[in-house]
Write an enzyme that holds these catalytic residues in place. Structure first.
Site, short mmCIF file in Angstrom:
data_model
loop_
_atom_site.label_atom_id
_atom_site.label_comp_id
_atom_site.label_asym_id
_atom_site.label_seq_id
_atom_site.Cartn_x
_atom_site.Cartn_y
_atom_site.Cartn_z
N SER A 576 0.58 -1.44 -0.16
CA SER A 576 0.16 0.35 -0.29
C SER A 576 1.15 1.03 -0.19
CB SER A 576 -0.88 0.04 1.10
OG SER A 576 -0.16 0.02 2.49
N LYS A 619 -6.69 5.35 7.63
CA LYS A 619 -5.55 6.20 7.01
C LYS A 619 -6.08 7.17 7.51
CE LYS A 619 -3.07 1.97 5.21
NZ LYS A 619 -2.93 0.96 3.54
#
Length: 702
Positions: A576, A619
């Protein structure tokens, strides 16, 4: 040794002639008691009459006994359910009806209960595996249950005999044997005292030797006591007692050692001299024997050692298993009973890694004679499911028994949290154990304040209090970074990008990535540090391909150094951070600064397409907590964003489809940036017009 287990009403073969008639009389008397009192109606047995004819309707959806407004159901958080509190929601009695979601697994359990098949359930913790296993035990008929008795074997004391009788009869047989033994002991005691009185009288009156009389009386007393032990040995050991069972047995053998799972024979320190305990009295049943005619559940099946799995497989295959001492140093290792019935339905459960250490033959037997089912983590957010989630809250309140009922607004907040924890747009989480923890914490808060109902504020406070360890560590990590100015939230820096990562399953952190390009003293290479794991290393290699394609700089004679700043002991896993690494390296190569008020997350293909990742909600919230203004995410993840209201005004979310979009947003310095982005557009060909992930079949994040 006999290989057949006696199942009739006669006493075991091999009992001596002196005791056989007594056992016959006792057992016949017990049988008469059962005939007079043992008949139960279907309702008394705990199985409704309608259910005993067929199992086809078991586990069907239960209608909530509350008013439902179908016109507003689609948009309403409660699915159109009109209630003032969870007190108005009826909770079904059967566990199978309390299961939320998992329709496929529930159908499998219904079929397995009807056909007596084994089941293996694989899925994340807290998705309802143990609840479904318990539900299966309620679906099985009760009338087949048996009691198991172990008798002394006069021919071979180390080979106790086993006998099965209908449930409830075992207690009566043991009581009858005890009563008969008591009567025999009374007669022996009466006879003993008469003989002692005669001996002492003879010694005192005729021989006139009182000491000799006392010694003789002592010898007679010990002889009678030693002989009476034979009567106690005739009392059978009730190994498995199902007299009080209202449903089929359910045994949870998760983490059980060999003795608890397979049965054991206790060690006897006095093995001779008349002080020993008869071997049949030292036999202890295992979970496989207690689960006879019921369900044996083993979670984390891979934690069982291989020998136990092999023996478990034998028990499943044969339907009976002898009990012996599990320790070779114990006297119980010399004892081995006749085979004890263990005809159970086996339900194995675990996470995905459970199959790695599972005995192949055991899995083959489950698969060949049963079903394998994967437990869902999420389910589609529909009005019916939202009504069931409201019922779930009512179930948790009723199950706890001490929590105040939840108001309508409080239930709505729980459903919003279920949406958020799903991590997917249009879905609700099925990790209901964790969600149940939130319900209990909210109820505890309301109860501490002596509230009549648990309201929305209690749920919001519970969300803050019930943070996971990872969330608490992540928040502490963010605060400490602020203290030491490790998180830069303003200005422009070359080769430095604020990346984002997930800690655990439900918390995010800001993870800066720095890049530097230096002359190489040999062939140029890409060097990444920060305890990168295999997938992260592969992602860096993919990024290097993009750099070679998009940059004008010749890197064959340069080393590209990539550092994941303070990645921690756990290191970096996953891909990611791919767009973060690519942006940092391109910035260093082209000497174009990166805006530090931006964070980003996203995977990257070798063609420069930005691919979806997991944990975007956590996030984004981490970026907001760190004081950043913008966050770049994959466009394919745009539908998965479900951040808390308090963060919505704090940060701007920018979805992107291609690396060129990432650079256009994140790089500063207009002339240099425009030149670089234009070059990328020419190379990729109208990259910004592409909608990667919207209809191109991009893979979902794992």
């Amino acid at each position: 040794m006999s290989n057949d287990t006696d199942t009739d009403d006669d006493p075991q073969d091999g009992v001596s002639d002196s005791t056989e008639d007594v056992a016959d009389d006792v057992d016949d008397h017990a049988s008469e008691l059962v005939d007079d009192t043992g008949d139960e109606t279907d309702e008394e047995a705990g199985v409704p009459a309608d259910d005993r004819g067929t199992l086809d309707d078991l586990g069907s959806d239960v209608e909530i006994e509350a008013e439902v407004n179908e016109e507003v159901a689609e948009e309403d958080l409660l699915g159109g359910l009109e209630v003032e509190s969870t007190k108005d929601i009826k909770v079904p009695d059967r566990l199978v009806d309390q299961v939320i979601g998992q329709d496929h697994a529930r159908d499998i359990v219904k079929k397995a209960a009807k056909q007596r098949r084994h089941v293996m359930m694989i899925g994340s913790p807290g998705t309802g595996k143990s609840m479904l296993a318990k539900a299966m035990s309620q679906l099985l008929p009760k009338e087949e249950l048996q009691d198991v008795l172990v008798y002394h074997n006069p021919d071979d004391g180390n080979e106790p005999k086993v006998r099965t009788v209908p449930a409830g009869k075992g207690d009566q047989i043991v009581d009858a044997h005890k009563e008969e033994a008591r009567k025999r002991n009374q007669m022996r005691s009466f006879l003993m005292w008469i003989i002692i009185a005669i001996v002492i009288g003879y010694a005192l009156l005729i021989v006139q030797q009182p000491l000799l009389g006392i010694l003789a009386a002592g010898v007679i007393y010990l002889a009678f006591r030693y002989g009476s032990r034979g009567n106690d040995a005739m009392i059978p050991n009730l190994l498995v007692n199902n007299a009080e069972q209202k449903t089929a047995p359910f045994e949870d053998a998760t983490g059980a050692h060999a003795g608890a799972l397979l049965g054991d024979v206790r060690h006897d320190p006095f093995q001779s001299g008349g002080m020993e305990t008869p071997s049949h009295d030292r036999v202890e049943p295992g979970a496989i024997h207690k689960a006879n005619k019921g369900v044996l559940f083993v979670d984390e099946i891979n934690t069982l050692d291989i020998r136990s799995q092999q023996k478990l497989m034998t028990a499943i295959q044969e339907g009976k298993f002898s009990i012996t001492g599990q320790s070779e140093r114990s006297s119980g290792a010399m004892v081995q009973t006749e085979p004890v019935p263990c005809d159970f339905i086996f339900i194995a459960a675990g996470n995905l890694d459970a199959m790695e250490n599972m005995h192949p033959a055991l899995r083959s037997r489950i698969k060949g004679y049963g079903y394998e089912v994967y437990m869902d983590d999420t389910i589609e957010d529909e009005p019916e499911m939202r009504r069931k989630y409201a019922r779930f809250v009512a179930q948790e309140v009723e199950k706890d028994g001490r929590l105040p009922h939840f108001t309508e607004e409080a239930v709505e907040e729980v459903i919003l949290e279920a949406r958020r924890r799903a991590g997917r747009k249009g879905h609700l989480t099925l990790k209901l154990r964790d969600l149940g923890g939130l319900v209990r914490v909210a109820g505890d808060i309301a109860r501490a304040e002596d509230k009549q109902f648990t309201d929305r504020e209690d749920v919001l406070q519970a969300k803050r209090r019930s943070r996971s360890i990872e969330q608490q560590l992540a928040d502490n990590y963010i605060e400490r970074r602020k203290d030491y100015e490790l998180t830069v939230a303003q200005g422009d820096v070359v080769g430095r990008v604020n990346g984002l990562a997930v800690m655990g399953e439900d918390s995010g952190i800001v993870l800066p990535v720095m890049a530097e390009v230096t002359p190489s003293q040999g062939p140029g290479e890409v060097i990444a540090t920060g305890q990168l794991k295999e997938m992260a290393q592969e992602a860096v290699q993919n990024v290097s391909a993009i750099i070679k394609k998009f940059s004008d700089e010749d890197i064959t004679e340069r080393d590209v150094h990539i550092q994941f700043v303070q990645a921690g002991e756990g290191g970096v896993d996953g891909d990611s951070a791919s767009i973060t690494v690519a942006t940092a390296v391109i910035s260093a190569l082209e000497d174009v600064p990166v805006e530090q008020n931006i964070a980003m997350t996203g995977s990257l293909s070798v063609r420069g397409d930005v691919l979806p990742v997991g944990g975007v909600t956590h996030k984004i919230e981490a970026a907001a907590k760190a004081g950043l203004d913008k966050v770049i995410i994959p466009k394919a993840n745009e539908q998965d964003v479900m951040i808390e209201e308090e963060y919505e005004e704090m940060i701007e979310i920018i979805p992107v489809s291609h690396i060129s979009e990432v650079l256009e947003v994140s790089l500063s310095g207009e002339p240099e940036k425009d030149s670089l982005v234009d070059r990328l557009k020419n190379i990729t060909g109208s990259a910004l017009e592409r909608q990667v992930g919207a209809g191109s079949g991009s893979p979902s994040p794992q």
